[in-house]
Scaffold this motif. Structure first.
Motif, short mmCIF file in Angstrom:
data_model
loop_
_atom_site.label_atom_id
_atom_site.label_comp_id
_atom_site.label_asym_id
_atom_site.label_seq_id
_atom_site.Cartn_x
_atom_site.Cartn_y
_atom_site.Cartn_z
N MET A 1 6.22 13.02 -67.30
CA MET A 1 6.46 11.60 -67.03
C MET A 1 5.39 10.78 -67.76
N THR A 2 5.80 9.79 -68.49
CA THR A 2 4.88 8.93 -69.23
C THR A 2 4.34 7.86 -68.30
N LYS A 3 3.03 7.67 -68.32
CA LYS A 3 2.43 6.62 -67.51
C LYS A 3 2.66 5.28 -68.19
N THR A 4 2.88 4.28 -67.41
CA THR A 4 3.03 2.94 -67.93
C THR A 4 1.89 2.09 -67.38
N LEU A 5 1.79 0.91 -67.90
CA LEU A 5 0.73 0.00 -67.52
C LEU A 5 0.55 -0.04 -66.00
N ASN A 6 -0.69 0.23 -65.55
CA ASN A 6 -1.04 0.17 -64.14
C ASN A 6 -0.25 1.13 -63.26
N SER A 7 0.19 2.27 -63.82
CA SER A 7 0.98 3.22 -63.03
C SER A 7 0.12 4.19 -62.25
N GLY A 8 -1.16 4.01 -62.25
CA GLY A 8 -2.06 4.88 -61.51
C GLY A 8 -3.37 5.02 -62.25
N PRO A 9 -4.38 5.50 -61.54
CA PRO A 9 -5.69 5.63 -62.16
C PRO A 9 -5.68 6.60 -63.34
N ILE A 10 -6.56 6.34 -64.26
CA ILE A 10 -6.71 7.21 -65.41
C ILE A 10 -7.19 8.58 -64.94
N ARG A 11 -6.66 9.62 -65.55
CA ARG A 11 -7.02 11.00 -65.18
C ARG A 11 -8.32 11.39 -65.86
N VAL A 12 -9.20 12.01 -65.08
CA VAL A 12 -10.44 12.54 -65.61
C VAL A 12 -10.50 14.01 -65.20
N ASP A 13 -10.76 14.87 -66.18
CA ASP A 13 -10.92 16.30 -65.91
C ASP A 13 -12.42 16.60 -65.93
N TRP A 14 -12.93 17.16 -64.85
CA TRP A 14 -14.37 17.35 -64.67
C TRP A 14 -14.79 18.76 -65.03
N THR A 15 -15.89 18.89 -65.75
CA THR A 15 -16.49 20.19 -66.03
C THR A 15 -17.54 20.44 -64.97
N GLU A 16 -17.25 21.35 -64.08
CA GLU A 16 -18.15 21.63 -62.96
C GLU A 16 -19.22 22.62 -63.39
N THR A 17 -20.47 22.21 -63.29
CA THR A 17 -21.59 23.06 -63.66
C THR A 17 -22.83 22.64 -62.90
N ALA A 18 -23.72 23.60 -62.70
CA ALA A 18 -25.00 23.32 -62.06
C ALA A 18 -26.11 23.13 -63.09
N LEU A 19 -25.74 22.97 -64.35
CA LEU A 19 -26.73 22.83 -65.42
C LEU A 19 -27.47 21.50 -65.37
N TRP A 20 -26.88 20.51 -64.71
CA TRP A 20 -27.49 19.19 -64.58
C TRP A 20 -26.95 18.55 -63.31
N PRO A 21 -27.66 17.58 -62.76
CA PRO A 21 -27.19 16.94 -61.53
C PRO A 21 -26.07 15.92 -61.75
N GLY B 1 1.11 2.97 -73.16
CA GLY B 1 1.16 1.75 -72.37
C GLY B 1 0.02 1.54 -71.41
N ARG B 2 -1.02 2.36 -71.47
CA ARG B 2 -2.16 2.15 -70.59
C ARG B 2 -2.95 0.95 -71.05
N ASP B 3 -3.63 0.32 -70.13
CA ASP B 3 -4.38 -0.90 -70.40
C ASP B 3 -5.88 -0.60 -70.38
N LEU B 4 -6.57 -1.00 -71.43
CA LEU B 4 -8.00 -0.71 -71.57
C LEU B 4 -8.81 -1.24 -70.39
N GLU B 5 -8.64 -2.49 -70.04
CA GLU B 5 -9.43 -3.08 -68.98
C GLU B 5 -9.19 -2.39 -67.64
N THR B 6 -7.94 -2.08 -67.34
CA THR B 6 -7.61 -1.38 -66.10
C THR B 6 -8.23 0.00 -66.08
N ASP B 7 -8.11 0.72 -67.19
CA ASP B 7 -8.65 2.07 -67.23
C ASP B 7 -10.18 2.09 -67.14
N LEU B 8 -10.84 1.17 -67.81
CA LEU B 8 -12.30 1.12 -67.71
C LEU B 8 -12.74 0.74 -66.30
N THR B 9 -12.01 -0.16 -65.69
CA THR B 9 -12.31 -0.53 -64.30
C THR B 9 -12.14 0.67 -63.38
#
Length: 163
Positions: free
Chosen positions: A1-21, A35-43
């Motif tokens: 499914m393609t995301k459209t403007l303001n269709s939900g928060p931007i996805r972030v994939d986290w690298t879990e490590t204890a190498l740093w806090p 169709g994602r919006d820069l200002e919305t995604d940065l917010t």
């Protein structure tokens, strides 16, 4: 499914490590063609994911100056440091300095998101610098976001960075 403007928060994939806090995330480049919006995604990155520093496209890439200015202006409004990335180059002291800068932010407990096409390569180099073997760094980044570091050249770069 393609995301459209303001269709939900931007996805972030986290690298879990204890190498740093701090926390290291990988995300799509914005604005994107879907169709994602820069200002919305940065917010969303700042307020929902608590990102304090965002690595974006380096100067001299296909990203135009108007888009870079929009990143900087919106980042300033949100208290989000926008770091203009450095293209991976083993012969460049600038790339090593940039990896040091991002590493220091992670060591200072900051949440950093990488939003460049070479996100996986940069993330793997950060992990290698922090003490992982290149293979471990590649595996962790690929576990967080399958499909990154997809070319043999990128993989060779990470391995050479670790030497």
């Amino acid at each position: 499914m393609t995301k459209t403007l303001n269709s939900g928060p931007i996805r972030v994939d986290w690298t879990e490590t204890a190498l740093w806090p701090g926390h290291l995330g990988l995300t799509r480049t914005v604005p994107s063609e879907d169709g994602r919006d820069l200002e919305t995604d940065l917010t969303d990155l700042r307020r929902l994911h608590f990102v304090l520093a965002l690595v974006v496209m380096p100067e001299g890439t296909a990203t135009d100056s108007a888009t870079r200015e929009r990143y900087d202006a919106q980042g300033e409004l949100l208290g989000l440091d926008v770091l203009h990335g450095v293209l991976p180059d083993l012969n460049s002291a600038e790339f090593g300095d940039f990896v040091d800068e991002v590493t220091n932010r992670l060591l200072d407990s900051e949440t950093v998101a990488i939003c460049v096409p070479e996100a996986g390569t940069l993330a793997a180099c950060l992990l290698v610098q922090a003490g992982m073997s290149p293979q471990q760094g590649l595996e962790l980044v690929r576990a967080a976001r399958p499909g990154v570091v997809e070319t043999p050249e990128q993989e060779k770069f990470v391995k050479a960075f670790g030497e």
